[in-house]
Design an enzyme around this catalytic site. Sequence first.
Site, short mmCIF file in Angstrom:
data_model
loop_
_atom_site.label_atom_id
_atom_site.label_comp_id
_atom_site.label_asym_id
_atom_site.label_seq_id
_atom_site.Cartn_x
_atom_site.Cartn_y
_atom_site.Cartn_z
N ASN A 25 0.81 -1.21 0.00
CA ASN A 25 0.00 0.00 0.00
C ASN A 25 0.85 1.27 0.00
OD1 ASN A 25 -2.28 -1.50 -0.31
ND2 ASN A 25 -2.88 -1.45 1.85
N CYS A 119 -10.44 -4.78 -4.06
CA CYS A 119 -11.20 -5.79 -3.31
C CYS A 119 -12.63 -5.32 -3.10
CB CYS A 119 -10.54 -6.03 -1.96
SG CYS A 119 -8.96 -6.88 -2.08
N ASP A 308 -7.03 -4.83 7.47
CA ASP A 308 -6.40 -5.77 6.53
C ASP A 308 -5.81 -6.99 7.23
OD1 ASP A 308 -7.16 -4.03 4.56
OD2 ASP A 308 -5.19 -3.12 4.29
N ILE A 330 -14.19 -0.62 9.69
CA ILE A 330 -13.90 0.20 8.51
C ILE A 330 -14.84 -0.13 7.34
CG2 ILE A 330 -12.12 0.86 6.82
CD1 ILE A 330 -11.25 1.63 9.61
N ARG A 400 -2.12 -10.55 -5.94
CA ARG A 400 -2.12 -9.09 -6.07
C ARG A 400 -1.25 -8.47 -4.99
NH1 ARG A 400 -7.25 -6.41 -5.07
NH2 ARG A 400 -5.73 -4.74 -4.95
N1 EPU Z 1 -14.50 6.47 2.47
C1 EPU Z 1 -15.50 7.39 2.20
N2 EPU Z 1 -15.27 8.31 1.21
C2 EPU Z 1 -14.10 8.36 0.50
C3 EPU Z 1 -13.09 7.40 0.80
C4 EPU Z 1 -13.33 6.47 1.79
O1 EPU Z 1 -16.57 7.39 2.81
O2 EPU Z 1 -13.96 9.23 -0.37
C5 EPU Z 1 -14.74 5.47 3.53
C6 EPU Z 1 -14.71 4.03 3.04
O3 EPU Z 1 -15.97 3.62 2.54
C7 EPU Z 1 -14.27 3.27 4.27
C8 EPU Z 1 -13.36 4.26 4.99
O4 EPU Z 1 -13.66 5.54 4.45
O5 EPU Z 1 -15.38 3.00 5.07
C9 EPU Z 1 -11.88 4.00 4.83
O6 EPU Z 1 -11.55 3.87 3.46
P1 EPU Z 1 -10.09 4.25 2.93
O7 EPU Z 1 -10.25 5.32 1.92
O8 EPU Z 1 -9.20 4.48 4.09
O9 EPU Z 1 -9.65 2.92 2.20
P2 EPU Z 1 -8.88 2.79 0.82
O10 EPU Z 1 -7.90 3.89 0.68
O11 EPU Z 1 -9.87 2.55 -0.26
C10 EPU Z 1 -6.87 1.46 1.79
C11 EPU Z 1 -6.18 0.16 1.48
C12 EPU Z 1 -7.07 -0.99 1.91
C13 EPU Z 1 -7.38 -0.86 3.40
C14 EPU Z 1 -7.98 0.52 3.71
C15 EPU Z 1 -8.19 0.78 5.18
C16 EPU Z 1 -4.86 0.72 -0.45
C17 EPU Z 1 -4.63 0.56 -1.90
N3 EPU Z 1 -5.92 0.10 0.05
O12 EPU Z 1 -8.09 1.44 1.05
O13 EPU Z 1 -6.28 -2.15 1.72
O14 EPU Z 1 -8.31 -1.85 3.78
O15 EPU Z 1 -7.11 1.55 3.20
O16 EPU Z 1 -6.99 0.68 5.87
O17 EPU Z 1 -4.08 1.35 0.25
C18 EPU Z 1 -5.81 -4.38 1.23
O18 EPU Z 1 -4.61 -4.07 1.14
O19 EPU Z 1 -6.22 -5.57 1.27
C19 EPU Z 1 -6.81 -3.32 1.27
C20 EPU Z 1 -8.10 -3.51 0.98
#
Ligand code: EPU
Length: 430
Positions: A25, A119, A308, A330, A400
Site C-alpha cells: 500500500n 477488493c 487488513d 472500517i 495481487r
Molecule cells: N470512504 C469514504 N469516502 C471516501 C473514501 C473512503 O466514505 O472518499 C470510507 C470508506 O468507505 C471506508 C473508509 O472511508 O469506510 C476508509 O476507506 P479508505 O479510503 O481508508 O480505504 P482505501 O484507501 O480505499 C486502503 C487500502 C485498503 C485498506 C484501507 C483501510 C490501499 C490501496 N488500500 O483502502 O487495503 O483496507 O485503506 O486501511 O491502500 C488491502 O490491502 O487488502 C486493502 C483492501
Amino acid sequence: MLLEKFIMQGGARLSGEVTIGGAKNAVVAIIPATILAKGRCVIHNVPNISDVSILLKVLAEMGADVAFHDKRTVEIDTTNITNPYVSYELARHLRASYYYLGALIGRCGQASVSMPGGCSLGVRPIDQHIKGFESLGASVSIDHGVINTSLEGSLIGSHVYFDVVSVGATINVMLAAARAKGLTILENVAKEPHIVDLANFLNTMGADIRGAGTDVIKIHGVDIMRGAEYSIIPDQIEAGTYMIAAAATGGDVLVQNVIPKHMESVSNKLIHAGAIVEEYDDSIRVRREGPVLPTNIKTMSHPGFPTDMQPQMTAMLALSEGTSVVTEGIWDSRFRYVDELARMGANIQVDGKVAVVQGVERLTGAQVKATDLRAGAALMIAALTAKGETEIEDIFHIERGYEDVVDKFRSLGATVKRIEVPDVDIPAAL
Ligand code: EPU
C-alpha cells in the site's frame, strides 16, 4: 482458460525465517507519485506482486520509461508522459489506479481515470477525494465510469477537513497539493505507515510536506520536483500475516525486515491469543506453545488494529478455546470469507459488521475460494492448520498483494503448490 489454484496440506508447525517485502500500500502510491517530477526515479524494495506490474504498465502506456534493474529495483523515467489517461482495462484491477488522478492533476492539471477496481469490501465511495481536488481548484466530473478532472490556471493551496478518515483520499489529495501554489492543510487524515512513507518519498523529490503520521498534514506546494532514489518500507500486513500463520500453526518463526513499531496492535492481540512475541531491531519472533485463547478485536484506522489483518486473525481465532467477538470498524462487508471458513468446519456467526467466533478443535481441508486479497490469506492460514488437503481457487486475489507466497510458506515447512488446470465449461441449463 486456465484456473490457478493453491493446493495445501495442513498440519505442519511453521518454523524458520521469512523476509518481508516492500509495502504494497506504499508502493501503489509511490509509483504514481513519480509522475510529479519530470525525471528519473529509482525505487528499491519493490514487492514482486501483480498490483505493481499493472501500475507500471499504466505508466508505460502514458509514455514513461520503466526498467527493472533487478527483481526489486525499478527505474522510472517520467520525462515524456504525454497521455494523462488510465483505461478501464487497467484501472479495474486495483483501487490504487486512482492515485494517478492526484499525481496527474499535480503535474498537468488534467486527468481521465476509469473508476477503480480493487477488493470488494462493500461500498467504496470517492467523495472525499473529489472534495479535496475541488478545494484545490480542480473541476471533477464522472462520465460513463470515467473520472475526469480539469483545471483553469493553477492548483491553489487550501484547507481540507476530511469527513471520514480515508487512506486513499489522504494520499490522493497530498499528491495533488504537493504541486499547488501556497499552503494546503489537510485535517482528519489517515496516519498509516504508508502515508508517512509516501510523504518521505515526495519530500525526497523536493516536496515540502510536514505532519504525516499525525492528524494534520501541512503541504507547502513547490513549483518543481525532481527524480529521486528511495527504498519502500516493509509491508506491515504481509509481516502480520506470517506472524499470525506462525501462531496459528503452533510454530516458531522469525519474521525479518519489519518495523516492530508498525506491528504493535497485531503483536498485542497475538499475545492476548496465547502467542509469545519477541521484538528485535528489525525482526519479530512469534511462537505458540499453549492453546489459542479467545480474543476480541475491533478494526480501526492506524494505530488501531488494521482491517487488513482481520480475516487472518479470525482464521486463527476459529481454533481458539472459547468465543471471540470480531468487529469490523472500517468496511461494510468484510466477512464474505466466513462462508469459506465454514466449509472447513469453522463456527462463526456474522451479524452485519460483527462476527462471533466460537472456536472449534480442528478445521478440515476443503475446496474454497479466495473472495478478496486478505480473505485469501486467511484461507491459507486456515489451510495450514487444517487436517488434510485444501484447494484454494481465485488465487489471483492473493497474488495481487503477497510476493512469492508459495516459496515463503514452503521455506517455513508448509506443503503448498500452485497448479494450473483447464477450466471446465459447464453447458448452459436447458
Ligand atoms: N470512504 C469514504 N469516502 C471516501 C473514501 C473512503 O466514505 O472518499 C470510507 C470508506 O468507505 C471506508 C473508509 O472511508 O469506510 C476508509 O476507506 P479508505 O479510503 O481508508 O480505504 P482505501 O484507501 O480505499 C486502503 C487500502 C485498503 C485498506 C484501507 C483501510 C490501499 C490501496 N488500500 O483502502 O487495503 O483496507 O485503506 O486501511 O491502500 C488491502 O490491502 O487488502 C486493502 C483492501
